[in-house]
Scaffold this motif. Sequence first.
Motif, PDB file in Angstrom:
ATOM      1  N   ASN A  82       0.868  -1.173   0.000  1.00 44.61           N
ATOM      2  CA  ASN A  82       0.000   0.000   0.000  1.00 44.61           C
ATOM      3  C   ASN A  82       0.912   1.232   0.000  1.00 44.61           C
ATOM      4  O   ASN A  82       2.135   1.111   0.109  1.00 44.61           O
ATOM      5  N   ILE A  83       0.309   2.412  -0.165  1.00 42.06           N
ATOM      6  CA  ILE A  83       1.131   3.609  -0.364  1.00 42.06           C
ATOM      7  C   ILE A  83       2.035   3.871   0.841  1.00 42.06           C
ATOM      8  O   ILE A  83       3.202   4.227   0.686  1.00 42.06           O
ATOM      9  N   ASP A  84       1.519   3.660   2.052  1.00 52.01           N
ATOM     10  CA  ASP A  84       2.361   3.858   3.249  1.00 52.01           C
ATOM     11  C   ASP A  84       3.586   2.959   3.202  1.00 52.01           C
ATOM     12  O   ASP A  84       4.700   3.378   3.512  1.00 52.01           O
ATOM     13  N   GLN A  85       3.368   1.727   2.802  1.00 54.51           N
ATOM     14  CA  GLN A  85       4.489   0.772   2.752  1.00 54.51           C
ATOM     15  C   GLN A  85       5.493   1.150   1.661  1.00 54.51           C
ATOM     16  O   GLN A  85       6.703   0.987   1.839  1.00 54.51           O
ATOM     17  N   ILE A  86       4.972   1.679   0.554  1.00 54.93           N
ATOM     18  CA  ILE A  86       5.876   2.088  -0.539  1.00 54.93           C
ATOM     19  C   ILE A  86       6.801   3.208  -0.058  1.00 54.93           C
ATOM     20  O   ILE A  86       8.016   3.154  -0.243  1.00 54.93           O
ATOM     21  N   VAL A  87       6.199   4.199   0.578  1.00 52.62           N
ATOM     22  CA  VAL A  87       6.993   5.351   1.033  1.00 52.62           C
ATOM     23  C   VAL A  87       7.990   4.907   2.102  1.00 52.62           C
ATOM     24  O   VAL A  87       9.172   5.285   2.073  1.00 52.62           O
ATOM     25  N   GLU A  88       7.538   4.051   2.986  1.00 54.87           N
ATOM     26  CA  GLU A  88       8.422   3.534   4.034  1.00 54.87           C
ATOM     27  C   GLU A  88       9.606   2.770   3.423  1.00 54.87           C
ATOM     28  O   GLU A  88      10.753   2.997   3.789  1.00 54.87           O
TER      29      GLU A  88
ATOM     30  N   ALA B 128      10.811   3.045   0.424  1.00 60.63           N
ATOM     31  CA  ALA B 128      11.671   3.948  -0.346  1.00 60.63           C
ATOM     32  C   ALA B 128      12.639   4.679   0.582  1.00 60.63           C
ATOM     33  O   ALA B 128      13.827   4.828   0.264  1.00 60.63           O
ATOM     34  N   ILE B 129      12.136   5.117   1.750  1.00 64.80           N
ATOM     35  CA  ILE B 129      12.986   5.849   2.693  1.00 64.80           C
ATOM     36  C   ILE B 129      13.987   4.888   3.344  1.00 64.80           C
ATOM     37  O   ILE B 129      15.193   5.130   3.336  1.00 64.80           O
ATOM     38  N   HIS B 130      13.489   3.771   3.863  1.00 67.78           N
ATOM     39  CA  HIS B 130      14.370   2.838   4.576  1.00 67.78           C
ATOM     40  C   HIS B 130      15.438   2.240   3.674  1.00 67.78           C
ATOM     41  O   HIS B 130      16.569   2.038   4.090  1.00 67.78           O
ATOM     42  N   GLU B 131      15.059   1.961   2.452  1.00 73.59           N
ATOM     43  CA  GLU B 131      16.015   1.338   1.530  1.00 73.59           C
ATOM     44  C   GLU B 131      16.876   2.382   0.833  1.00 73.59           C
ATOM     45  O   GLU B 131      17.739   2.044   0.034  1.00 73.59           O
ATOM     46  N   ASP B 132      16.582   3.656   1.102  1.00 75.03           N
ATOM     47  CA  ASP B 132      17.352   4.759   0.522  1.00 75.03           C
ATOM     48  C   ASP B 132      17.461   4.629  -0.998  1.00 75.03           C
ATOM     49  O   ASP B 132      18.557   4.680  -1.573  1.00 75.03           O
ATOM     50  N   VAL B 133      16.338   4.455  -1.653  1.00 72.83           N
ATOM     51  CA  VAL B 133      16.369   4.267  -3.106  1.00 72.83           C
ATOM     52  C   VAL B 133      16.432   5.605  -3.832  1.00 72.83           C
ATOM     53  O   VAL B 133      16.084   6.653  -3.264  1.00 72.83           O
ATOM     54  N   ASP B 134      16.858   5.547  -5.068  1.00 69.89           N
ATOM     55  CA  ASP B 134      16.870   6.736  -5.925  1.00 69.89           C
ATOM     56  C   ASP B 134      15.581   6.818  -6.741  1.00 69.89           C
ATOM     57  O   ASP B 134      15.132   7.895  -7.118  1.00 69.89           O
ATOM     58  N   VAL B 135      15.026   5.648  -7.037  1.00 66.37           N
ATOM     59  CA  VAL B 135      13.892   5.591  -7.966  1.00 66.37           C
ATOM     60  C   VAL B 135      12.753   4.769  -7.348  1.00 66.37           C
ATOM     61  O   VAL B 135      12.996   3.706  -6.775  1.00 66.37           O
ATOM     62  N   ILE B 136      11.523   5.296  -7.487  1.00 65.41           N
ATOM     63  CA  ILE B 136      10.337   4.491  -7.149  1.00 65.41           C
ATOM     64  C   ILE B 136       9.629   4.196  -8.464  1.00 65.41           C
ATOM     65  O   ILE B 136       9.239   5.121  -9.192  1.00 65.41           O
ATOM     66  N   GLY B 137       9.486   2.908  -8.793  1.00 60.33           N
ATOM     67  CA  GLY B 137       8.771   2.526 -10.017  1.00 60.33           C
ATOM     68  C   GLY B 137       7.494   1.791  -9.646  1.00 60.33           C
ATOM     69  O   GLY B 137       7.552   0.737  -9.030  1.00 60.33           O
ATOM     70  N   MET B 138       6.357   2.364  -9.984  1.00 57.43           N
ATOM     71  CA  MET B 138       5.081   1.704  -9.665  1.00 57.43           C
ATOM     72  C   MET B 138       4.517   1.067 -10.932  1.00 57.43           C
ATOM     73  O   MET B 138       4.380   1.723 -11.968  1.00 57.43           O
ATOM     74  N   SER B 139       4.169  -0.218 -10.840  1.00 57.50           N
ATOM     75  CA  SER B 139       3.578  -0.950 -11.964  1.00 57.50           C
ATOM     76  C   SER B 139       2.076  -1.054 -11.731  1.00 57.50           C
ATOM     77  O   SER B 139       1.645  -1.636 -10.734  1.00 57.50           O
ATOM     78  N   ILE B 140       1.293  -0.465 -12.631  1.00 55.01           N
ATOM     79  CA  ILE B 140      -0.163  -0.386 -12.393  1.00 55.01           C
ATOM     80  C   ILE B 140      -0.943  -0.816 -13.641  1.00 55.01           C
ATOM     81  O   ILE B 140      -0.799  -0.220 -14.711  1.00 55.01           O
ATOM     82  N   HIS B 141      -1.742  -1.838 -13.482  1.00 56.16           N
ATOM     83  CA  HIS B 141      -2.580  -2.323 -14.592  1.00 56.16           C
ATOM     84  C   HIS B 141      -4.056  -2.272 -14.223  1.00 56.16           C
ATOM     85  O   HIS B 141      -4.896  -2.804 -14.938  1.00 56.16           O
TER      86      HIS B 141
ATOM     87  N   LEU C 130       4.383  11.410   0.244  1.00 57.64           N
ATOM     88  CA  LEU C 130       5.775  11.870   0.154  1.00 57.64           C
ATOM     89  C   LEU C 130       5.894  13.287   0.694  1.00 57.64           C
ATOM     90  O   LEU C 130       6.860  13.619   1.402  1.00 57.64           O
ATOM     91  N   LYS C 131       4.887  14.126   0.382  1.00 59.10           N
ATOM     92  CA  LYS C 131       4.909  15.518   0.860  1.00 59.10           C
ATOM     93  C   LYS C 131       4.788  15.560   2.375  1.00 59.10           C
ATOM     94  O   LYS C 131       5.493  16.310   3.045  1.00 59.10           O
ATOM     95  N   GLU C 132       3.893  14.740   2.912  1.00 60.12           N
ATOM     96  CA  GLU C 132       3.724  14.686   4.372  1.00 60.12           C
ATOM     97  C   GLU C 132       5.046  14.384   5.061  1.00 60.12           C
ATOM     98  O   GLU C 132       5.339  14.890   6.124  1.00 60.12           O
ATOM     99  N   LYS C 133       5.818  13.521   4.417  1.00 60.50           N
ATOM    100  CA  LYS C 133       7.107  13.130   5.003  1.00 60.50           C
ATOM    101  C   LYS C 133       8.209  14.119   4.621  1.00 60.50           C
ATOM    102  O   LYS C 133       9.359  13.962   5.051  1.00 60.50           O
ATOM    103  N   GLY C 134       7.873  15.068   3.765  1.00 57.12           N
ATOM    104  CA  GLY C 134       8.875  16.059   3.336  1.00 57.12           C
ATOM    105  C   GLY C 134       9.936  15.508   2.403  1.00 57.12           C
ATOM    106  O   GLY C 134      11.058  16.018   2.348  1.00 57.12           O
ATOM    107  N   VAL C 135       9.619  14.430   1.683  1.00 61.41           N
ATOM    108  CA  VAL C 135      10.636  13.804   0.827  1.00 61.41           C
ATOM    109  C   VAL C 135      10.214  13.786  -0.644  1.00 61.41           C
ATOM    110  O   VAL C 135      10.700  12.963  -1.415  1.00 61.41           O
ATOM    111  N   GLU C 136       9.309  14.706  -1.012  1.00 68.44           N
ATOM    112  CA  GLU C 136       8.767  14.633  -2.372  1.00 68.44           C
ATOM    113  C   GLU C 136       9.813  14.889  -3.453  1.00 68.44           C
ATOM    114  O   GLU C 136       9.607  14.553  -4.610  1.00 68.44           O
ATOM    115  N   ASN C 137      10.960  15.493  -3.079  1.00 66.72           N
ATOM    116  CA  ASN C 137      11.999  15.739  -4.089  1.00 66.72           C
ATOM    117  C   ASN C 137      13.143  14.733  -4.020  1.00 66.72           C
ATOM    118  O   ASN C 137      14.146  14.884  -4.704  1.00 66.72           O
TER     119      ASN C 137
END
Lengths: 557, 132
Positions: free
Chosen positions: B43-49, B51-64, B79-86
């Motif tokens: 879910n979106i919370d888990q994605i953001v978590e 991304a931050i914990h794994e310190d990734v450069d890229v988030i790729g979402m696959s949606i069909h 992402l904005k709530e966490k202040g990491v949108e950039n």
Amino acid sequence: MYDKDFLERIKKEKEVWEKKHKDIKERNQKFETDSGILVKNLYTPLDVKGDYLKKVNFPGDPPYTRGPYSSMYRGRVWTKRLFSGHGTPEETNERWKFLYEHGETGFSAAVDALTFNGIDPSNKDGAPEVGTSGVPLYCIDSLFALTKDIPIDKISVALVVEPFTSAPVCSMYFNMAKMKGYDLKNLMGTTQNDILTMTVGYIPYKNVPPDHSLRLACDFIEWTVPMKNVPKWHPINFTGYNYREGGIDAVQELGFVFSSACSHIDNIIERGWKIDDFVNRFAFHLSAHKDFFEEIAKYRAARRIWAALIKDQYNAKDPKSLQFKFHVQTAGSSLTAQLPEVNIARTAIQALEATLGGCQSLHTNSYDEAICLPSKKAALVALRTQQIIEDEARITNTVDPLAGSYYIEWLTDEIEDRVWKYIDKIKNIGSIDKALSSGWLYKEMRDAFQKRQKRMERGEEIILGVNKYPMDYDPNCGIFRTNEEAMGIEIQRIKKLKEKRDNKKLESIFDELRNVCEKQENVMPIIMKATKEGATVGEICDIYREIWGIWEPPLAI
Amino acid sequence: MTNKKIRVLITKPGIDGHWRGGIVVARALRDAGMELIFGGFQNIDQIVESAIHEDVDVIGMSIHSGAHMAYTRQLFERLKEKGVENDFLVILGGVIPVNDFPRLKGLGVANIFGPGTITKDIVDFITNNIES
């Protein structure tokens, strides 16, 4: 098939012909089918082996290579059945009636991801997907809305749900039919109920482990057919189409399908039933993919393999048990988002494969398939495509018109041989649930789609508009959008249902279901009671999860 | 930046199980030398978590599933709530109509890879946009 002297003469003359033309250069070093079968420049009577009466025979006679029925489309044409569902049950009902008025002769419910996965819309993880990829069918009220003003005693309905939700969703359908006054003994339809669709065709979200899924599939088969509760129902539809879409080839498609069918047969025989008590209601759902002749040969080979499998390995006595009957879907994965109108031509060619191959039922894809769910116009064009074949092209005039083509007969043999070998390979892995839990099937799928991707990227598999004559997406093409209010509507529907139902009575039914699940008895009788009282699909699936646990598929990346 | 391997999270928001695309892309990025985290269903919370914990450069979402607008909107809100949108290059793949590309880009999506994409184009896009 031919006498010796005749073949000797052909052989000699062929050598002369080959010598005469040996210097002519061909475009490619080799020509092959989609599944990698090498194709010769020419086929002659020399390539057609064996006894006509044993291998091909007449339609309606074993091994049914030419068709399960003697008259085929001269008696009755295939069912024109479009897979369809979006937004809400009411909107889907409108679409169904529209297609029915325009000549559709069977329905097929495409359900949304929540129905598929046994999740209620109150679950935040799935809520944005209510109605976006199919029709939400979360409770019995939805089934009444879906079939409103549709004569379900005259037209068959396919419910495309898999073992995890087949009992709750189909029991809702059966209860609805009973309440409307229909006799379940005469009710016609199909449940997909295919374990591989929901495991390797599509990744399950919080479903139960494969051994339980296999048992759930067999519970449904047992309760409907041999126990004679809904004896005319097709309780399972082995859906090679769905995993074929993942990238496997025609040989693997049949291999998966037949291996899975054997595991289900073994399970039901272990329950004390005889093969002829149930197997004649098994149905199949195959793909019509890009290689025209290979797909036609595949259907003919499938009929022959099934007859041999059921007769030789299971000693079936009833001829009906040996008849392979199948629905076809044209290949969604062959369609492009670039210049979507071209998909009409692709689909028409694939629909010809299906009908020249003798399918009993057909879904043709809409040209906007690679972009969105089918618009009304695109669905109508897809239906008309089938009707051109039926009413204008006259291909239905005679049975199995391609039989006797040297190439088709040779290719049918070739595919049959390869499928038997692949079935043996899977047999060595074990029953279908073991092939799943060990990860073997996932590796087969992954290898297949990686290979296909590479072929596509190297230009070996041509996709017009993508890797040959590439073009951009068209920003002006029309898009069909599903109802954005669907989530709210469905949450309200369930809220209302919960207010009017007897929640106390349901609690005790749920306890009984827990008990049945723990003892691993047939779940159908108690689930029939539960959905009649207004249990939702999510509530029932949560009990499965509670008792049997959640399965993490061994995905291979 | 040049010494560090590019880290990518490939994830499937929601519950839709069309998995072929995400895995094909994940494999292609790994083969191209990137570090790959496959999130599976999140879910979106888990994605953001992740991304931050794994310190990734890229988030790729696959949606069909057709729910790409809803999930993308939720992602950027979180992402904005966490202040990491950039902090991340966000890309999408799947059955997403071109008509929606402008709105998705307006939300902050860097690029969308629809049906028929050649995986090398995704690799090149990520490499060019992370290194520059």
